[in-house]
Enzyme design. Sequence first.
Site, PDB file in Angstrom:
ATOM      1  CB  SER A   1       0.914  -5.986  10.767  1.00 18.15           C
ATOM      2  OG  SER A   1      -0.277  -6.116  10.293  1.00 18.15           O
TER       3      SER A   1
ATOM      4  CG  ASP B   1      -2.254   1.683   9.547  1.00 15.51           C
ATOM      5  OD1 ASP B   1      -3.170   1.122   9.212  1.00 15.51           O
ATOM      6  OD2 ASP B   1      -1.302   1.303  10.517  1.00 15.51           O
TER       7      ASP B   1
ATOM      8  CG  HIS C   1      -0.318  -1.370   8.310  1.00 14.21           C
ATOM      9  ND1 HIS C   1      -1.143  -1.491   9.295  1.00 14.21           N
ATOM     10  CD2 HIS C   1      -0.182  -2.712   8.080  1.00 14.21           C
ATOM     11  CE1 HIS C   1      -1.094  -2.689  10.050  1.00 14.21           C
ATOM     12  NE2 HIS C   1      -0.557  -3.527   8.977  1.00 14.21           N
TER      13      HIS C   1
END
Length: 339
Positions: free
Chosen positions: A172, A276, A306
């Site tokens: 991320s 995502d 995600h």
Amino acid sequence: MSGAGGTAPHVVEGFYGVVELLSDGSVVRGDETTVMPTGPFPDVPDVEWKDAVYDAARGLKVRVYRPSPVTAGGGTTEGDNKLPVLVYFHGGGYCIGAYDHPMFHYRCQSFAAELPAVVLSVQYRRAPEHRLPAAVEDAAAFFSWLRRAQAGAEPWLVDSADLSRTFVSGVSAGANLAHHVVVQIASGKIELAAPARLAGYVLFSAFFGSEERVGTESDPPPDVSLTVEASDKLWRMALPVGATRDHPLANPFGPGSPSLEALPLPPALVVAPGQDVLRDHVLRYAARLKAMGKAVELAEFAGERHGFSCGQRSAATEELMRILKRFVGHGATLRLQLI
């Protein structure tokens, strides 16, 4: 009452009560477990770890992991059997998360045991107290420490690590940070001291953005773990005041972003979860690099959300580990070809 006008500070930006930025510039933090699960995540057997301070002035640490006492497959960590190095930056939109959070700790233990590798999980300053580029500056300070550590300051690296096979990774926001670190290494802004060599980089569920909405932002997949609204909130708190999502630290292909065309980027493994809202940003990143002639492997996981790479063991994380082992092993093959 407080303040010159007698008005109490109020929230000007917030992230679900976990981080609140007030009108006087102060920050209030709440319970992160409401948005970042703490497990239970099991300890991975036969892995040892310890913390080291890499920036004493700022109190920043790196957690060092290695298999103990032998690597998977029965080899030692001596001589030619030293292990590749995986530098890992945690996620959290640059605003939450920590290098020692249970799910990141579990994932780094797994990397150390199963690749096997020496894993370096790096703490960095978080926004909005420390807006970008603070985290990038911290990453540069970490690599300065790494140069000292390989010269003897950190015995585990001397004993166990083959720094000529160094991989930079993150999940991320950590993947976003990994991208910027690799660009700075490739451009010479961050120096690696021989024998250290960047063999590749890995982006798990990269946190990229742009003012232009990509398809998965305009038409989100079902059951996402990160919404467009949440992503926007995080960028507003993480980027320099007044910056848009086209800032180079959010959008690697924005109008003010440096060109990557001439940079000697190492091979990249780009992991794109299907469920995502940022998926199309990730796919665009891989496609743009491929169009430049860069070495890119794209691994898509259609049913995953995600940050799935940090979750409990599953069929998807098992497959991801197989892909990662092959990618890191390929880096070892390239090294042998260069000797």
